[in-house]
Write an enzyme that holds these catalytic residues in place. Structure first.
Site, PDB file in Angstrom:
ATOM      1  N   GLY A   1      49.972  -3.458   0.687  1.00 38.95           N
ATOM      2  CA  GLY A   1      50.183  -2.849   2.008  1.00 38.95           C
ATOM      3  C   GLY A   1      49.819  -3.887   3.050  1.00 38.95           C
ATOM      4  O   GLY A   1      48.844  -4.623   2.893  1.00 38.95           O
ATOM      5  N   LYS A   2      50.613  -3.975   4.097  1.00 43.15           N
ATOM      6  CA  LYS A   2      50.366  -5.022   5.090  1.00 43.15           C
ATOM      7  C   LYS A   2      48.984  -4.893   5.718  1.00 43.15           C
ATOM      8  O   LYS A   2      48.292  -5.889   5.949  1.00 43.15           O
ATOM      9  CB  LYS A   2      51.453  -4.985   6.162  1.00 43.15           C
ATOM     10  CG  LYS A   2      52.804  -5.388   5.607  1.00 43.15           C
ATOM     11  CD  LYS A   2      53.835  -5.562   6.683  1.00 43.15           C
ATOM     12  CE  LYS A   2      55.213  -5.683   6.064  1.00 43.15           C
ATOM     13  NZ  LYS A   2      55.323  -6.750   5.045  1.00 43.15           N
TER      14      LYS A   2
ATOM     15  N   ASN B   1      46.327  -6.063   3.164  1.00 44.00           N
ATOM     16  CA  ASN B   1      46.386  -7.522   2.983  1.00 44.00           C
ATOM     17  C   ASN B   1      45.836  -8.250   4.216  1.00 44.00           C
ATOM     18  O   ASN B   1      45.078  -9.211   4.111  1.00 44.00           O
ATOM     19  CB  ASN B   1      47.830  -7.986   2.748  1.00 44.00           C
ATOM     20  CG  ASN B   1      48.455  -7.364   1.513  1.00 44.00           C
ATOM     21  OD1 ASN B   1      47.762  -6.900   0.631  1.00 44.00           O
ATOM     22  ND2 ASN B   1      49.785  -7.340   1.467  1.00 44.00           N
TER      23      ASN B   1
ATOM     24  N   GLU C   1      54.213  -0.346   9.374  1.00 40.87           N
ATOM     25  CA  GLU C   1      54.378   0.482   8.172  1.00 40.87           C
ATOM     26  C   GLU C   1      53.710   1.844   8.333  1.00 40.87           C
ATOM     27  O   GLU C   1      53.777   2.670   7.428  1.00 40.87           O
ATOM     28  CB  GLU C   1      53.821  -0.248   6.942  1.00 40.87           C
ATOM     29  CG  GLU C   1      54.717  -1.392   6.495  1.00 40.87           C
ATOM     30  CD  GLU C   1      54.309  -2.012   5.174  1.00 40.87           C
ATOM     31  OE1 GLU C   1      53.195  -1.768   4.686  1.00 40.87           O
ATOM     32  OE2 GLU C   1      55.125  -2.769   4.629  1.00 40.87           O
TER      33      GLU C   1
ATOM     34  N   ASN D   1      57.926 -13.123  11.657  1.00 43.06           N
ATOM     35  CA  ASN D   1      58.707 -14.188  11.025  1.00 43.06           C
ATOM     36  C   ASN D   1      60.044 -14.367  11.741  1.00 43.06           C
ATOM     37  O   ASN D   1      60.400 -13.599  12.639  1.00 43.06           O
ATOM     38  CB  ASN D   1      58.837 -13.975   9.511  1.00 43.06           C
ATOM     39  CG  ASN D   1      59.707 -12.779   9.148  1.00 43.06           C
ATOM     40  OD1 ASN D   1      60.612 -12.395   9.898  1.00 43.06           O
ATOM     41  ND2 ASN D   1      59.450 -12.184   7.994  1.00 43.06           N
TER      42      ASN D   1
ATOM     43  N   THR E   1      56.610 -17.491  12.451  1.00 43.20           N
ATOM     44  CA  THR E   1      56.624 -18.267  11.209  1.00 43.20           C
ATOM     45  C   THR E   1      58.075 -18.535  10.824  1.00 43.20           C
ATOM     46  O   THR E   1      58.956 -17.695  11.022  1.00 43.20           O
ATOM     47  CB  THR E   1      55.883 -17.533  10.066  1.00 43.20           C
ATOM     48  OG1 THR E   1      56.502 -16.264   9.850  1.00 43.20           O
ATOM     49  CG2 THR E   1      54.425 -17.327  10.394  1.00 43.20           C
TER      50      THR E   1
ATOM     51  N   GLY F   1      59.121 -19.935   7.634  1.00 46.67           N
ATOM     52  CA  GLY F   1      59.263 -20.221   6.201  1.00 46.67           C
ATOM     53  C   GLY F   1      59.024 -21.691   5.903  1.00 46.67           C
ATOM     54  O   GLY F   1      58.018 -22.262   6.344  1.00 46.67           O
TER      55      GLY F   1
ATOM     56  N   GLY G   1      57.929 -24.187   8.701  1.00 46.61           N
ATOM     57  CA  GLY G   1      56.628 -24.197   9.352  1.00 46.61           C
ATOM     58  C   GLY G   1      56.387 -22.996  10.247  1.00 46.61           C
ATOM     59  O   GLY G   1      56.831 -21.887   9.964  1.00 46.61           O
TER      60      GLY G   1
ATOM     61  N   ASP H   1      51.123 -11.868   5.560  1.00 47.82           N
ATOM     62  CA  ASP H   1      49.868 -11.169   5.882  1.00 47.82           C
ATOM     63  C   ASP H   1      48.687 -12.139   5.825  1.00 47.82           C
ATOM     64  O   ASP H   1      47.774 -12.081   6.658  1.00 47.82           O
ATOM     65  CB  ASP H   1      49.630 -10.018   4.898  1.00 47.82           C
ATOM     66  CG  ASP H   1      50.771  -9.021   4.909  1.00 47.82           C
ATOM     67  OD1 ASP H   1      51.409  -8.849   5.967  1.00 47.82           O
ATOM     68  OD2 ASP H   1      51.042  -8.414   3.851  1.00 47.82           O
TER      69      ASP H   1
HETATM   70  O1  RIB Z   1      53.607  -7.868   3.171  1.00 47.95           O
HETATM   71  C1  RIB Z   1      53.488  -7.534   1.827  1.00 47.95           C
HETATM   72  C2  RIB Z   1      53.267  -6.072   1.664  1.00 47.95           C
HETATM   73  O2  RIB Z   1      54.393  -5.384   2.168  1.00 47.95           O
HETATM   74  C3  RIB Z   1      53.113  -5.603   0.239  1.00 47.95           C
HETATM   75  O3  RIB Z   1      51.784  -5.612  -0.206  1.00 47.95           O
HETATM   76  C4  RIB Z   1      53.796  -4.247   0.245  1.00 47.95           C
HETATM   77  O4  RIB Z   1      52.959  -3.167  -0.044  1.00 47.95           O
HETATM   78  C5  RIB Z   1      54.407  -4.098   1.626  1.00 47.95           C
HETATM   79  O5  RIB Z   1      53.611  -3.342   2.451  1.00 47.95           O
END
Ligand code: RIB
Length: 296
Positions: free
Chosen positions: A38-39, A42, A137, A180, A211, A213, A216, A243
Site C-alpha cells: 500500500g502506498k 510503504n 488510494e 512520476n 521522477t 524512471g 532520473g 514510495d
Molecule cells: O506503490 C506500490 C504500492 O501500490 C503497492 O504496495 C500496492 O499495494 C499499491 O498500493
C-alpha cells in the site's frame, strides 16, 4: 521531524511471471508471495527509515488488518490513528515480469471507507505534524488536503495512481506535488518535461518533484530547476520504488538539505529497493543508502 502519512494499507499478492499477460492469456507463475504494501504503508516506512517520527493514519479491515499495522509498529511507526474496523483490508494483485516491470489490480477495501469525520479526528490528533503526506488510494483525499492546509499544515501529495478524478484534486492546497512522469503528463496533458513542470507549478505555486524512471528526477519551484540522473542497477521488482523515493526525498528536503541532495538521496534509496523482490520489506535502511551514495 513529525510526519503524518494519511494513506493506504494493502496486502500485496505478488506473481512473478515470464511476461505480463495479454488479453485472454493464461500464464503459469514462476513464483508467488504475499507482502505488506500500500502506498501509505510503504511511504510511512520509507520516511521512518530515513529518520522521521512517523504517524500513520487510515483504515484497514477488522479481520486481517493487524498483519499490516503490526508490521508498521514493529518498524517504529505509530499506528494509533489507523482505524481497524473496516470491512475488507485493501489488497493488490501485482504481476511482475523478468525485467521488474509490473501491472496491478487494486481493491481499495477499507482504504476507501474513510469519511470526512475520520479526517477531522486524525487532524485533531496530529495537526501539529511538520508535514502531512497523502496519495490517491484512499477516499477523502480532496477533503484532507484542503482541511490540512487550512489548519496550517505543510502538505505534500503524491497523486498516484493516476485516475481521471486526480485531475480535479485541489492542488492549490499542496505545498509539494511529488509524482512520476506518466502521472505528470496525464494531469497536465503535456509531454515535454519542462512543460509538465511549468503546468504543475501553475497548479500549486509550490514545489514539484518529478521522477523520470531511468532518466532520473527533477525538482522545480517556479525558479530553480534541478535534475539528477538515475543510478544504474539491475531491477528485479520496481514495486514500491516511487514510495521509497518519496519518503527518502521528502525527509531530506524537510531536513533542510538542498533539492539536489534530496533527489539523490531518494534516487539512491529507490535504486536499492528495486534490486529485491517486494515493496515495503525491501526498503533499504538509511546506513545502506548513505553507503551507496558514498560509492556512487
Ligand atoms: O506503490 C506500490 C504500492 O501500490 C503497492 O504496495 C500496492 O499495494 C499499491 O498500493
Amino acid at each position: 521531524m513529525k510526519v503524518l502519512v494519511f494513506g493506504s494499507f494493502n496486502i500485496d499478492k505478488v506473481y512473478m511471471l515470464p511476461h505480463l499477460p495479454v488479453k485472454g492469456e493464461t500464464l503459469y507463475c514462476k513464483d508467488y508471495g504475499v507482502h505488506v504494501g500500500g502506498k501509505g504503508l510503504n511511504q510511512a516506512l520509507a520516511f521512518k527509515k530515513a529518520g522521521a517520527e512517523v504517524f500513520a493514519a487510515g483504515k484497514v479491515g477488522a479481520e486481517d488488518g493487524a498483519y499490516l499495522t503490526d508490521y508498521l509498529s514493529a518498524g517504529g511507526v505509530d499506528v494509533s490513528a489507523v482505524d481497524g474496523t473496516g470491512t475488507y483490508t485493501g489488497h493488490t494483485i501485482i504481476e511482475v515480469d523478468p525485467e521488474g516491470q509490473n501491472q496491478m489490480i487494486l481493491f481499495g477495501g477499507a482504504n476507501r471507507e474513510i469519511k470526512k469525520e475520520d479526517c477531522d479526528a486524525i487532524l485533531e490528533k496530529h495537526g501539529d505534524a511538520d508535514l502531512i503526506l497523502m496519495e490517491y488510494e484512499t477516499s477523502c483525499v480532496e477533503y484532507m488536503l484542503e482541511r490540512a492546509r487550512k489548519a496550517g499544515m505543510r502538505t505534500a501529495i503524491n497523486p498516484s495512481p493516476f485516475v481521471k478524478e486526480v485531475k480535479e484534486l485541489p492542488f492549490e492546497h499542496a505545498d509539494i506535488i511529488i509524482l512520476n512522469e506518466f502521472e505528470g503528463q496525464s494531469i497536465t496533458g503535456e509531454t515535454e518535461v519542462k512543460k509538465v513542470l511549468t503546468a504543475l507549478y501553475a497548479l500549486n505555486k509550490g514545489e514539484i518533484i518529478l521522477t523520470l524512471g531511468s532518466k532520473g528526477a527533477t525538482y522545480y519551484n517556479g525558479g530553480r530547476e534541478i535534475s539528477v540522473p538515475a543510478f544504474k542497477v539491475d531491477a528485479i521488482d520496481t514495486t514500491g520504488a516511487g514510495d521509497t523515493f518519496t519518503g527518502y526525498c521528502l525527509y531530506a528536503l524537510l531536513s533542510g538539505k538542498s533539492p539536489e541532495y534530496a533527489l539523490r538521496f531518494g534516487a539512491a534509496a529507490s535504486a536499492l529497493e528495486v534490486t529485491r523482490p517486494g515493496a515495503a520489506e525491501t526498503i533499504p535502511d538509511k546506513e545502506e543508502v548513505l553507503e551507496f551514495l558514498e560509492q556512487h
